[in-house]
Motif scaffolding. Structure first.
Motif, short mmCIF file in Angstrom:
data_model
loop_
_atom_site.label_atom_id
_atom_site.label_comp_id
_atom_site.label_asym_id
_atom_site.label_seq_id
_atom_site.Cartn_x
_atom_site.Cartn_y
_atom_site.Cartn_z
N PRO A 38 -52.55 42.84 -0.14
CA PRO A 38 -52.37 43.57 -1.40
C PRO A 38 -53.66 43.98 -2.10
O PRO A 38 -53.62 44.49 -3.20
CB PRO A 38 -51.62 42.55 -2.26
CG PRO A 38 -52.17 41.24 -1.83
CD PRO A 38 -52.45 41.37 -0.36
N TYR A 39 -54.81 43.71 -1.49
CA TYR A 39 -56.08 43.95 -2.20
C TYR A 39 -56.52 45.39 -1.98
O TYR A 39 -57.27 45.71 -1.06
CB TYR A 39 -57.14 42.97 -1.72
CG TYR A 39 -56.68 41.54 -1.84
CD1 TYR A 39 -56.53 40.94 -3.09
CD2 TYR A 39 -56.34 40.80 -0.72
CE1 TYR A 39 -56.08 39.64 -3.22
CE2 TYR A 39 -55.89 39.49 -0.84
CZ TYR A 39 -55.76 38.92 -2.09
OH TYR A 39 -55.31 37.63 -2.21
N LEU A 40 -56.04 46.27 -2.88
CA LEU A 40 -56.26 47.70 -2.73
C LEU A 40 -56.86 48.29 -3.99
O LEU A 40 -56.68 47.76 -5.08
CB LEU A 40 -54.93 48.41 -2.44
CG LEU A 40 -54.18 47.99 -1.18
CD1 LEU A 40 -52.81 48.65 -1.14
CD2 LEU A 40 -54.97 48.34 0.07
N ASP A 41 -57.56 49.40 -3.81
CA ASP A 41 -58.00 50.18 -4.95
C ASP A 41 -57.45 51.60 -4.79
O ASP A 41 -56.93 51.94 -3.72
CB ASP A 41 -59.53 50.18 -5.08
CG ASP A 41 -60.23 50.75 -3.86
OD1 ASP A 41 -59.85 51.87 -3.43
OD2 ASP A 41 -61.15 50.10 -3.34
N PRO A 42 -57.54 52.43 -5.81
CA PRO A 42 -56.92 53.76 -5.72
C PRO A 42 -57.41 54.60 -4.55
O PRO A 42 -56.64 55.40 -4.01
CB PRO A 42 -57.30 54.40 -7.07
CG PRO A 42 -57.43 53.24 -8.00
CD PRO A 42 -58.03 52.14 -7.18
N ASP A 43 -58.66 54.43 -4.13
CA ASP A 43 -59.15 55.22 -3.00
C ASP A 43 -58.46 54.86 -1.70
O ASP A 43 -58.38 55.69 -0.78
CB ASP A 43 -60.66 55.01 -2.85
CG ASP A 43 -61.47 55.64 -3.97
OD1 ASP A 43 -60.93 56.57 -4.61
OD2 ASP A 43 -62.60 55.20 -4.22
N ASP A 44 -57.97 53.63 -1.59
CA ASP A 44 -57.28 53.22 -0.37
C ASP A 44 -55.95 53.96 -0.19
O ASP A 44 -55.53 54.24 0.94
CB ASP A 44 -56.97 51.71 -0.41
CG ASP A 44 -58.22 50.85 -0.29
OD1 ASP A 44 -59.14 51.25 0.44
OD2 ASP A 44 -58.25 49.78 -0.92
N ILE A 45 -55.29 54.27 -1.30
CA ILE A 45 -53.93 54.79 -1.23
C ILE A 45 -53.87 56.09 -0.45
O ILE A 45 -52.97 56.29 0.38
CB ILE A 45 -53.37 55.00 -2.65
CG1 ILE A 45 -53.33 53.66 -3.40
CG2 ILE A 45 -51.99 55.63 -2.61
CD1 ILE A 45 -52.52 52.58 -2.72
#
Length: 285
Positions: A154-161
């Motif tokens: 679950p360790y995501l930031d907006p750029d990952d999406i």
């Protein structure tokens, strides 16, 4: 009678939403973006369940056959066999129960190996559900998230999406809100498989343990809600059937995409129940 203002409701919850609801018996319907292809997340387990039952009806598999799932077969996930450590032996239909009631990814992949992805898609074609397609197992889904982000969920930031194939309906298991309610309606009308299998599927869907999405809109002892949730980064969904004591039966599918990558978003969960209740109230008027 015009549809309710679903868009404003979703916007107030910080999400974009898509919805379809129908009266299973009269055919009356209400929707918002009902034909938009969406990633199914764990909702793909619903058509898998139907094909499993159809193969059991046809004698192509024995639903009661004991099956050993080894630790090496485990798929990422926080529930069911995915969270266990040791080898487990149970029947195929008990694996199907875990797949639906607690969304166990390992049980789903074991069943998918037995049933066959091509057979699920052939069933969907036969039902005329050509907007719904299975392209990935649960293991495939998690592997693409790790590959696309370099670290996974679950360790995501907006750029990952924007890099995640798991959120692109062209590259992952997909369906539309309208086709999900059609499949649910077929189960509730005994059309998706034999009457005995459809009755069993309805019972399993009614045993889903999550109360915080669709069921939250119907907090009454005499209203029964059965469904299947799905969750991915920014994506929350649930498809299910709401049954009233007067005999009214309503299939509902709600998909949402949030603007935040946070894992815990109570408003995004709750709006699924609120939107479903709005839709069902509209159909009952």
């Amino acid at each position: 009678m015009s549809d309710p203002d679903y868009a404003s409701l979703f916007r107030m919850a910080g999400v974009t939403g898509w919805l379809h609801a129908c009266d299973i018996d009269s055919g009356r319907q209400s929707g918002h973006g009902a034909d938009e292809p969406m990633p199914l997340a764990s909702v793909y387990k619903l058509p898998l369940l139907v094909e499993f039952c159809r193969q059991a009806d046809a004698g192509r598999l024995d639903a009661t056959a004991p099956t050993t799932v080894t630790s090496g077969q485990r798929v990422s996930g926080p529930t069911g066999l995915s969270a266990m450590l040791d080898d487990v032996t149970m029947s195929l239909r008990d694996l199907a129960y875990l797949m639906m009631a607690v969304s166990d990814n390992t049980s789903a992949d074991v069943l998918l190996d037995r049933v066959g992805m091509d057979n699920v898609n052939a069933m969907l074609d036969a039902f005329g559900l050509d907007g719904t397609r299975m392209l990935q197992s649960g293991r495939d889904l998690y592997e693409t998230m790790e590959l696309d982000t370099g670290h996974g969920w679950p360790y995501l930031d907006p750029d990952d999406i924007s890099r995640m194939r798991a959120l692109d309906p062209a590259h992952t298991n997909r369906g539309t809100p309208r086709e999900m309610t059609r499949l649910l309606s077929m189960i509730w009308r005994d059309e998706a498989a034999s009457p005995q299998s459809c009755s069993w599927m309805r019972g399993v869907l009614n045993m889903q343990v999550w109360p915080h999405r669709l069921a939250s809109g119907f907090p009454y002892d005499d209203v029964e809600v059965g469904g299947k949730t799905g969750s991915l980064p920014t994506l929350r969904t649930e498809v299910g059937v709401v049954e009233y004591p007067d005999g009214g039966r309503y299939a509902v599918a709600v998909f949402t995409r949030s603007f935040s990558t946070a894992v815990i978003q109570p408003r995004a969960d709750a709006v699924i129940g609120t939107a479903a209740r709005m839709a069902v109230d509209h159909l009952r008027r």
